[in-house]
Scaffold this motif. Sequence first.
Motif, PDB file in Angstrom:
ATOM      1  N   GLY A 105      38.950  21.196  47.721  1.00 35.67           N
ATOM      2  CA  GLY A 105      39.493  21.000  46.458  1.00 35.67           C
ATOM      3  C   GLY A 105      38.332  22.248  46.026  1.00 35.67           C
ATOM      4  O   GLY A 105      38.435  23.494  45.536  1.00 35.67           O
ATOM      5  N   VAL A 106      37.104  22.624  46.709  1.00 38.79           N
ATOM      6  CA  VAL A 106      36.487  23.814  46.339  1.00 38.79           C
ATOM      7  C   VAL A 106      36.925  25.317  46.751  1.00 38.79           C
ATOM      8  O   VAL A 106      37.272  26.225  46.453  1.00 38.79           O
ATOM      9  N   CYS A 107      37.475  25.166  48.300  1.00 35.58           N
ATOM     10  CA  CYS A 107      38.363  26.191  48.234  1.00 35.58           C
ATOM     11  C   CYS A 107      39.331  26.543  47.233  1.00 35.58           C
ATOM     12  O   CYS A 107      39.436  27.957  47.313  1.00 35.58           O
ATOM     13  N   ALA A 108      40.325  25.392  46.450  1.00 37.27           N
ATOM     14  CA  ALA A 108      40.944  25.748  45.653  1.00 37.27           C
ATOM     15  C   ALA A 108      40.166  26.706  44.778  1.00 37.27           C
ATOM     16  O   ALA A 108      40.671  26.499  44.368  1.00 37.27           O
ATOM     17  N   GLY A 109      39.436  25.819  44.391  1.00 40.22           N
ATOM     18  CA  GLY A 109      38.492  26.117  42.916  1.00 40.22           C
ATOM     19  C   GLY A 109      38.828  27.917  43.109  1.00 40.22           C
ATOM     20  O   GLY A 109      38.129  28.697  42.324  1.00 40.22           O
ATOM     21  N   ILE A 110      38.235  27.978  44.245  1.00 40.17           N
ATOM     22  CA  ILE A 110      37.807  29.931  44.445  1.00 40.17           C
ATOM     23  C   ILE A 110      38.317  30.415  44.163  1.00 40.17           C
ATOM     24  O   ILE A 110      38.491  31.406  43.417  1.00 40.17           O
ATOM     25  N   MET A 111      39.453  29.934  45.142  1.00 37.15           N
ATOM     26  CA  MET A 111      40.523  30.653  44.624  1.00 37.15           C
ATOM     27  C   MET A 111      41.399  30.672  43.252  1.00 37.15           C
ATOM     28  O   MET A 111      42.211  31.938  42.365  1.00 37.15           O
ATOM     29  N   VAL A 112      41.385  29.859  42.120  1.00 41.26           N
ATOM     30  CA  VAL A 112      41.386  29.791  41.562  1.00 41.26           C
ATOM     31  C   VAL A 112      41.229  30.794  40.194  1.00 41.26           C
ATOM     32  O   VAL A 112      41.808  31.310  39.312  1.00 41.26           O
ATOM     33  N   VAL A 113      39.689  30.359  40.361  1.00 43.66           N
ATOM     34  CA  VAL A 113      39.008  31.798  39.238  1.00 43.66           C
ATOM     35  C   VAL A 113      38.860  32.552  40.301  1.00 43.66           C
ATOM     36  O   VAL A 113      39.210  33.877  39.213  1.00 43.66           O
ATOM     37  N   THR A 114      39.175  33.276  41.722  1.00 42.41           N
ATOM     38  CA  THR A 114      40.145  35.110  41.628  1.00 42.41           C
ATOM     39  C   THR A 114      40.891  35.262  40.669  1.00 42.41           C
ATOM     40  O   THR A 114      41.298  36.843  40.767  1.00 42.41           O
ATOM     41  N   GLN A 115      42.150  34.591  40.898  1.00 43.12           N
ATOM     42  CA  GLN A 115      42.993  34.704  40.334  1.00 43.12           C
ATOM     43  C   GLN A 115      42.947  34.927  38.845  1.00 43.12           C
ATOM     44  O   GLN A 115      43.788  35.338  38.106  1.00 43.12           O
ATOM     45  N   LEU A 116      41.975  33.969  38.035  1.00 46.14           N
ATOM     46  CA  LEU A 116      42.053  34.054  36.529  1.00 46.14           C
ATOM     47  C   LEU A 116      41.110  35.043  36.579  1.00 46.14           C
ATOM     48  O   LEU A 116      41.856  36.023  35.045  1.00 46.14           O
ATOM     49  N   TRP A 117      40.393  36.117  37.538  1.00 49.15           N
ATOM     50  CA  TRP A 117      39.927  37.544  37.441  1.00 49.15           C
ATOM     51  C   TRP A 117      40.970  38.387  37.532  1.00 49.15           C
ATOM     52  O   TRP A 117      41.008  39.071  36.914  1.00 49.15           O
ATOM     53  N   LEU A 118      41.734  38.373  38.526  1.00 49.26           N
ATOM     54  CA  LEU A 118      42.538  38.909  38.199  1.00 49.26           C
ATOM     55  C   LEU A 118      44.039  39.229  36.770  1.00 49.26           C
ATOM     56  O   LEU A 118      44.715  40.075  36.731  1.00 49.26           O
ATOM     57  N   VAL A 119      43.822  38.007  36.694  1.00 50.14           N
ATOM     58  CA  VAL A 119      44.716  37.854  35.340  1.00 50.14           C
ATOM     59  C   VAL A 119      43.666  38.492  34.414  1.00 50.14           C
ATOM     60  O   VAL A 119      44.863  39.187  32.902  1.00 50.14           O
ATOM     61  N   VAL A 120      42.901  38.747  33.848  1.00 52.70           N
ATOM     62  CA  VAL A 120      42.378  38.976  33.289  1.00 52.70           C
ATOM     63  C   VAL A 120      41.983  40.731  33.075  1.00 52.70           C
ATOM     64  O   VAL A 120      42.198  41.788  32.837  1.00 52.70           O
ATOM     65  N   SER A 121      42.389  40.817  34.805  1.00 55.65           N
ATOM     66  CA  SER A 121      41.617  42.743  34.859  1.00 55.65           C
ATOM     67  C   SER A 121      43.497  43.787  35.280  1.00 55.65           C
ATOM     68  O   SER A 121      42.982  44.493  35.027  1.00 55.65           O
ATOM     69  N   GLY A 122      44.628  42.662  35.264  1.00 51.23           N
ATOM     70  CA  GLY A 122      45.386  42.891  34.791  1.00 51.23           C
ATOM     71  C   GLY A 122      46.674  42.190  34.756  1.00 51.23           C
ATOM     72  O   GLY A 122      46.769  41.147  33.897  1.00 51.23           O
ATOM     73  N   ASN A 123      47.941  43.350  34.583  1.00 53.38           N
ATOM     74  CA  ASN A 123      49.097  42.350  34.859  1.00 53.38           C
ATOM     75  C   ASN A 123      49.870  42.249  35.808  1.00 53.38           C
ATOM     76  O   ASN A 123      50.693  43.058  36.735  1.00 53.38           O
ATOM     77  N   PHE A 124      50.397  41.366  36.391  1.00 53.98           N
ATOM     78  CA  PHE A 124      51.402  40.683  37.665  1.00 53.98           C
ATOM     79  C   PHE A 124      52.497  40.021  37.720  1.00 53.98           C
ATOM     80  O   PHE A 124      52.350  38.756  38.215  1.00 53.98           O
ATOM     81  N   SER A 125      52.995  39.618  36.740  1.00 51.00           N
ATOM     82  CA  SER A 125      53.579  39.042  36.078  1.00 51.00           C
ATOM     83  C   SER A 125      53.275  37.265  36.640  1.00 51.00           C
ATOM     84  O   SER A 125      52.476  37.663  35.907  1.00 51.00           O
ATOM     85  N   TRP A 126      54.206  36.785  36.457  1.00 49.29           N
ATOM     86  CA  TRP A 126      53.439  34.919  36.692  1.00 49.29           C
ATOM     87  C   TRP A 126      52.458  34.613  38.432  1.00 49.29           C
ATOM     88  O   TRP A 126      52.682  34.243  38.742  1.00 49.29           O
ATOM     89  N   LEU A 127      52.726  36.441  39.383  1.00 47.43           N
ATOM     90  CA  LEU A 127      51.927  35.719  40.784  1.00 47.43           C
ATOM     91  C   LEU A 127      50.215  34.973  40.685  1.00 47.43           C
ATOM     92  O   LEU A 127      50.836  34.787  41.215  1.00 47.43           O
ATOM     93  N   ASN A 128      50.027  35.229  39.396  1.00 44.96           N
ATOM     94  CA  ASN A 128      48.445  35.303  39.811  1.00 44.96           C
ATOM     95  C   ASN A 128      48.883  33.375  39.302  1.00 44.96           C
ATOM     96  O   ASN A 128      48.010  32.592  39.588  1.00 44.96           O
ATOM     97  N   TRP A 129      49.301  33.570  38.147  1.00 49.94           N
ATOM     98  CA  TRP A 129      49.104  32.475  37.951  1.00 49.94           C
ATOM     99  C   TRP A 129      49.799  30.912  38.240  1.00 49.94           C
ATOM    100  O   TRP A 129      50.192  29.806  38.799  1.00 49.94           O
ATOM    101  N   LEU A 130      51.165  31.409  38.984  1.00 51.55           N
ATOM    102  CA  LEU A 130      51.871  30.506  40.223  1.00 51.55           C
ATOM    103  C   LEU A 130      50.533  29.899  41.435  1.00 51.55           C
ATOM    104  O   LEU A 130      51.090  28.938  41.806  1.00 51.55           O
ATOM    105  N   ALA A 131      50.184  30.998  41.737  1.00 48.16           N
ATOM    106  CA  ALA A 131      49.461  30.855  42.727  1.00 48.16           C
ATOM    107  C   ALA A 131      47.877  29.657  42.238  1.00 48.16           C
ATOM    108  O   ALA A 131      47.237  29.349  42.517  1.00 48.16           O
TER     109      ALA A 131
END
Length: 470
Positions: free
Chosen positions: A234-260
């Motif tokens: 769960g902690v590892c998944a949480g780290i990935m979720v936070v990283t993906q949200l960082w990418l969401v804020v910094s750019g537009n990559f369709s639904w790639l980050n949201w699906l991750a």
Amino acid sequence: MLDWFVAEEYWLGRQVFQRALAALYLVAFLVARNQFRPLLGSDGLLPIPAFLRRVPFRRAPSLFHWRYSDGLFEAVCWVGAGLAALTLVGVTERLPLPATMLVWLAMWALYLSVVNVGQRWYSFGWESLLLEVGFLAVFLGDAATAPPLLVLLALRWVLFRLELGAGLIKLRGDRCWRDLTCLDYHHETQPMPGPFSWHFHRLPRPLHRVEVAANHVTQLVVPFGLFLPQPVSGVCAGIMVVTQLWLVVSGNFSWLNWLAVALGLSVLPDAFWEWATPLTAPAAGALPLWWVVLVVAVTLLVVALSVRPALNLVSPGQRMNASFDPLHLVNTYGAFGSVTKERYEIVLAGRAGPDGPWREYEFKGKPGDPRRRPPQLAPYHLRLDWLMWFAALSPSYASPWFDRLVQRLLAGDRAVLRLLRDDPFPDEPPTEIRALLYRYRFTTRAERRETGDWWHREPVGDFARPVRRR
């Protein structure tokens, strides 16, 4: 007897994942419906009927091999969007298990039919990712059945390959990933910058080094923790979720980050959701034997189809975003194995008459007017804007649709013009169109204060010769 089959502590994680996936399906079908006529329709830039005549069903399975019309394509999109909307509000999960599975299977089959005739417009990794995850969702069960452990592990396997594939392609690719300098360029040169990309680009360079190093840890080390017991997974998944949200804020990559993000949320146990939300997990229901057998069979299929993607991960010739079967059941992923150091943009402009002023066409997402702040788009996907970015990198990406685009603008094609932000020739189409190549960069802080511009640009030369309307 079937204790090994169920994952009792993931009722809520499954529900959150299913709702998130339904939302992304909804976006994907709406994007397809809104853009298909000018891009893929019978009179589109890359017409589906011409594609169907040269590509057999076995290479690109799609219901459109049986019959194609623009009306049927639109109907497919609306049916898929309707099923996704019903699933998003919770109707699907309250149906009997066979009906629930049928709804998820229909969404997958309909979107597969779209992707497999989408040609270059659908050649993005998140299309295969949505199909792979959507196929697994067919076997996740309904509200009355306990979450199947095997399918949840298969979803973690997708997230593992998504992250590790992206990390490995970076290590094998551009040197700037190894010397931690890629983010000196990436926020500025990424395909579709967002409203905060200018600010990310202007962060201190030492912080960019930290970003790259953290990315390497997240993509190369953390994924292995997904298969460890809680709370580590769960902690590892949480780290990935936070990283993906960082990418969401910094750019537009369709639904790639949201699906991750959705995949990461499926790893979080019910204890987290009960702590963070008012949700509570229901009591366990019955497990139909036929469903158990089916889930086991699908798991074995995924294992067999995973051999080539797994070998691709360890191959020195690793491929990014490749599908090894026409159904896109198990794929390989990766992004930005190389990072462009300078940004080039194609600027289309027209004029009405040989002495008239040149007026530029503005796109909805890609940079054009230096004064315009990059918009927030994701998870929506502007396919023409993305292909224009690729075409600026290499003219090979522009064949053969770019010349057709220019001809449609000269003809004042309303469907094509709806793909753009506005029409600079509302009364009569232009008589001539040119395509210039510009070098773009984000303005400095001083330039931003002085001019209000987000971009500075300078002409490089012609991208294509001027074309006159006959």
